[in-house]
Design a protein around this motif. Structure first.
Motif, mmCIF file in Angstrom:
data_model
loop_
_atom_site.group_PDB
_atom_site.id
_atom_site.type_symbol
_atom_site.label_atom_id
_atom_site.label_comp_id
_atom_site.label_asym_id
_atom_site.label_seq_id
_atom_site.Cartn_x
_atom_site.Cartn_y
_atom_site.Cartn_z
ATOM 1 N N UNK A 1 25.645 -26.838 12.386
ATOM 2 C CA UNK A 1 24.585 -27.246 13.306
ATOM 3 C C UNK A 1 23.530 -26.155 13.460
ATOM 4 N N UNK A 2 23.965 -24.900 13.383
ATOM 5 C CA UNK A 2 23.043 -23.782 13.580
ATOM 6 C C UNK A 2 22.324 -23.396 12.297
ATOM 7 N N UNK A 3 23.077 -23.248 11.193
ATOM 8 C CA UNK A 3 22.533 -22.687 9.957
ATOM 9 C C UNK A 3 22.329 -23.698 8.834
ATOM 10 N N UNK A 4 22.784 -24.926 9.014
ATOM 11 C CA UNK A 4 22.662 -25.902 7.940
ATOM 12 C C UNK A 4 23.896 -25.936 7.059
ATOM 13 N N UNK A 5 23.788 -26.637 5.956
ATOM 14 C CA UNK A 5 24.937 -26.872 5.085
ATOM 15 C C UNK A 5 25.540 -25.566 4.558
ATOM 16 N N UNK A 6 26.836 -25.620 4.300
ATOM 17 C CA UNK A 6 27.562 -24.443 3.817
ATOM 18 C C UNK A 6 27.210 -24.164 2.361
ATOM 19 N N UNK A 7 26.898 -22.902 2.003
ATOM 20 C CA UNK A 7 26.654 -22.565 0.588
ATOM 21 C C UNK A 7 27.860 -22.912 -0.277
ATOM 22 N N UNK A 8 27.618 -23.108 -1.555
ATOM 23 C CA UNK A 8 28.665 -23.599 -2.456
ATOM 24 C C UNK A 8 29.820 -22.622 -2.620
ATOM 25 N N UNK A 9 29.538 -21.314 -2.685
ATOM 26 C CA UNK A 9 30.578 -20.357 -3.077
ATOM 27 C C UNK A 9 31.044 -19.437 -1.954
ATOM 28 N N UNK B 1 25.466 -11.912 -2.123
ATOM 29 C CA UNK B 1 25.889 -13.266 -2.468
ATOM 30 C C UNK B 1 27.179 -13.228 -3.294
ATOM 31 N N UNK B 2 27.228 -12.332 -4.280
ATOM 32 C CA UNK B 2 28.428 -12.220 -5.115
ATOM 33 C C UNK B 2 29.609 -11.661 -4.321
ATOM 34 N N UNK B 3 29.335 -10.646 -3.493
ATOM 35 C CA UNK B 3 30.405 -10.027 -2.709
ATOM 36 C C UNK B 3 31.002 -11.020 -1.719
ATOM 37 N N UNK B 4 30.144 -11.777 -1.011
ATOM 38 C CA UNK B 4 30.652 -12.758 -0.053
ATOM 39 C C UNK B 4 31.441 -13.851 -0.763
ATOM 40 N N UNK B 5 31.027 -14.200 -1.978
ATOM 41 C CA UNK B 5 31.777 -15.181 -2.746
ATOM 42 C C UNK B 5 33.180 -14.702 -3.069
ATOM 43 N N UNK B 6 33.302 -13.429 -3.445
ATOM 44 C CA UNK B 6 34.625 -12.886 -3.744
ATOM 45 C C UNK B 6 35.479 -12.762 -2.477
ATOM 46 N N UNK B 7 34.874 -12.274 -1.401
ATOM 47 C CA UNK B 7 35.624 -12.117 -0.161
ATOM 48 C C UNK B 7 36.044 -13.465 0.407
ATOM 49 N N UNK C 1 20.399 -8.782 6.458
ATOM 50 C CA UNK C 1 19.812 -7.657 5.741
ATOM 51 C C UNK C 1 18.427 -7.366 6.299
ATOM 52 N N UNK C 2 18.075 -6.097 6.323
ATOM 53 C CA UNK C 2 16.731 -5.729 6.731
ATOM 54 C C UNK C 2 15.827 -5.681 5.508
ATOM 55 N N UNK C 3 14.564 -5.455 5.744
ATOM 56 C CA UNK C 3 13.588 -5.432 4.653
ATOM 57 C C UNK C 3 13.628 -4.095 3.929
ATOM 58 N N UNK C 4 13.214 -4.113 2.665
ATOM 59 C CA UNK C 4 13.168 -2.907 1.852
ATOM 60 C C UNK C 4 12.787 -3.250 0.431
ATOM 61 N N UNK C 5 12.445 -2.254 -0.375
ATOM 62 C CA UNK C 5 11.959 -2.494 -1.742
ATOM 63 C C UNK C 5 12.953 -3.234 -2.625
ATOM 64 N N UNK C 6 14.256 -3.045 -2.413
ATOM 65 C CA UNK C 6 15.261 -3.662 -3.271
ATOM 66 C C UNK C 6 16.013 -4.778 -2.558
ATOM 67 N N UNK C 7 15.363 -5.457 -1.620
ATOM 68 C CA UNK C 7 16.066 -6.459 -0.821
ATOM 69 C C UNK C 7 16.510 -7.650 -1.664
ATOM 70 N N UNK C 8 15.738 -8.040 -2.692
ATOM 71 C CA UNK C 8 16.150 -9.173 -3.534
ATOM 72 C C UNK C 8 17.449 -8.841 -4.257
ATOM 73 N N UNK C 9 17.531 -7.641 -4.812
ATOM 74 C CA UNK C 9 18.752 -7.205 -5.489
ATOM 75 C C UNK C 9 19.920 -7.132 -4.497
ATOM 76 N N UNK C 10 19.636 -6.712 -3.260
ATOM 77 C CA UNK C 10 20.687 -6.625 -2.248
ATOM 78 C C UNK C 10 21.213 -8.012 -1.879
ATOM 79 N N UNK C 11 20.318 -8.994 -1.780
ATOM 80 C CA UNK C 11 20.755 -10.364 -1.491
ATOM 81 C C UNK C 11 21.652 -10.877 -2.609
ATOM 82 N N UNK C 12 21.259 -10.632 -3.843
ATOM 83 C CA UNK C 12 22.054 -11.078 -4.981
ATOM 84 C C UNK C 12 23.431 -10.428 -4.978
ATOM 85 N N UNK C 13 23.488 -9.123 -4.707
ATOM 86 C CA UNK C 13 24.773 -8.423 -4.634
ATOM 87 C C UNK C 13 25.624 -8.985 -3.497
#
Length: 492
Positions: A124-132, A469-475, A455-467
């Motif tokens: 209800x708050x965040x929308x549908x659950x991500x796939x992984x 995403x993979x880490x949360x999938x494993x956990x 995550x906060x903003x920064x020059x490598x934030x896209x790479x951090x989101x990708x990392x």
């Protein structure tokens, strides 16, 4: 097992059965919160009430005795207090042969109803659950996200589920552009990406600074003059000075009050107070000193400011929040009445057709004290979540207590089926420099127990989101809230 061992286990089970029945009744007798007008029809609040009643008691010895019988130690009952206790009592009755009337064994669906409520609240708050993964990823958008669609699209493709706009920065035109690019990216990716607009509240920050040094770096023993309604002023005794964003703050300081600067990177104490200024002395800082700069946060853990959580700026910003956002981030909320205050202002602006979700940022000691009452009030109004604002919270209660309190907030929120956001300095080195530290990777992994990580903003934030995403999938394969989930190990 021989006859003597069987008899011993039976006697122990009978003794613990009596103790558990007494504990159950003690919880029911002590559960006054949900029956005093605080959302008594809400099963999540009733369960929270039971959890609070249970946690007023030390049951560590009882837990060990239960474990020795091969039964649940009740160490993961946050979302199911009475169902867990009833299941244990039922098992003890079977082991001991006690004929006394026992609670019925809960049905499996009833036993896990709290988990289902939490999942429904999260959707209800965040929308549908991500796939992984079950943990969503929130990203604070930088100013350049208003300049074009590319950054936002890259973030969405990397795994961003919620875009956070900090209303302490930029302006309504930029916020509107950011929102449009988020909606566009969501359409391209075929995903529901929410927009959170975080109203600033009475955040105290440094303003203009003055110093004998071009790039002042404060050391232990340095004095700093804080000024209320004047330009910063230095002299031969006080070599550094700063204006503050909330002038009345200076007039409410007392000698001996502590001050923490820049998320606790520096701690000082008030040495003297005059009509429009105060002198503080640095007592603790990081190795090499801490830069004195404008726009850095100030926390006053000992000073009662008596400020409303909504400023005049916030009330004006809420008009744009209603137009653009899905979720409101409420800074400095501390009491149930603060939620009523927000709803009154929203009503004056005219509500949008859709229900705006609410995120309460827990960043002050009073908010911790009032957290159950805040939750009970907020759940009545619609989709609701809690952000553990670890930067300001650490600066208010101290770093030593933060690790303990962030766990307790997670437990309280799970008991009430409230989604929780793990925020502040997650993968900070990764976001800023492109390479994470070992410590922050461990911290990020711990965030898998929350429903969202920021995550906060920064020059490598896209790479951090990708990392992330993979880490949360494993956990996701290893842990659900406090419960380890034992998938087959492949390393041995």
């Amino acid at each position: 097992m021989n006859m003597r061992e069987t008899t011993d286990a039976t006697i122990r089970a009978a003794e613990i059965h009596t103790e558990m029945v007494t504990l159950r009744q003690t919880i029911l007798d002590g559960a006054s919160f949900s029956s005093s007008g605080h959302g008594e029809a809400d099963p999540a609040i009733v369960n929270l009430d039971h959890y609070l009643a249970l946690r007023r008691h030390d049951i560590r010895l009882l837990q060990r005795r239960l474990m020795a019988l091969g039964l649940s130690s009740m160490g993961r009952l946050e979302s199911r207090v009475l169902p867990t206790i009833d299941a244990v009592i039922h098992a003890l009755a079977s082991l001991s042969g006690v004929r006394a009337e026992a609670p019925a064994m809960p049905e499996e669906a009833d036993f896990f109803a709290g988990e289902a409520r939490l999942e429904a609240s999260t959707i209800a708050l965040f929308g549908t659950t991500p796939a992984s993964r079950r943990t969503r990823i929130m990203v604070t958008l930088p100013s350049q996200a208003a300049e074009g669609p590319d950054l936002t699209l890259d973030l969405a493709r990397a795994g961003m589920d919620v875009a956070r706009i900090n209303c302490a920065h930029d302006d309504p035109e930029a916020w509107r552009a950011m929102t449009a690019f988020v909606r566009e990216a969501a359409g391209v990716c075929g995903r529901d990406i929410k927009v959170l607009m975080d109203i600033a509240g009475p955040k105290i920050r440094t303003g203009e600074v003055a110093s004998v040094d071009k790039k002042p770096r404060l050391q232990i023993g340095d004095r700093v003059r804080l000024v209320a309604n004047a330009a910063p002023r230095i002299d031969e005794k006080v070599l550094h000075s700063a204006a503050v964003s909330l002038p009345e703050m200076v007039t409410r300081l007392s000698v001996g009050d502590r001050l923490r600067y820049d998320d606790g990177k520096l701690e000082a104490v008030v040495e003297s107070v005059a009509a429009e200024e105060a002198i503080i002395v640095v007592r603790r800082t990081k190795s090499g000193g801490t830069r004195l700069k404008p726009e850095k946060g100030i926390n006053l853990p000992d000073t009662a400011l008596g400020l409303s959580p909504l400023t005049t700026k916030d009330e004006a910003d809420l008009e744009m929040v209603i137009e653009c956002a899905d979720l409101i981030g409420y800074s400095f909320v501390s009491r149930p009445e603060d939620i009523d205050l927000l709803d009154d202002v929203l009503a004056r602006h005219g509500r949008s057709d859709r229900q705006l979700g609410l995120i309460a940022k827990i960043e002050q000691p009073l908010a911790l004290t009032n957290l159950p009452a805040l939750i009970a009030r907020a759940r009545q109004r619609g989709p609701f979540g809690v952000m553990i604002a670890r930067g300001d919270l650490a600066a208010e209660i101290g770093f030593e207590r933060l690790a303990e309190m962030q766990e307790e907030i997670l437990w309280i929120c799970e008991a009430a089926s409230v989604p929780c956001i793990w925020a502040t300095q997650v993968l900070e080195d990764m976001v800023k420099q492109g390479i994470p530290t070992r410590g922050e990777m461990t911290d990020a992994a711990m965030a898998a127990r929350a429903e969202c990580v920021m995550l906060n903003k920064g020059p490598a934030v896209v790479e951090a989101v990708s990392l992330l995403d993979r880490l949360m999938g494993r956990m996701n394969d290893h842990v659900f809230k406090k419960t380890p989930t034992l998938r087959a190990l492949k390393s041995w």
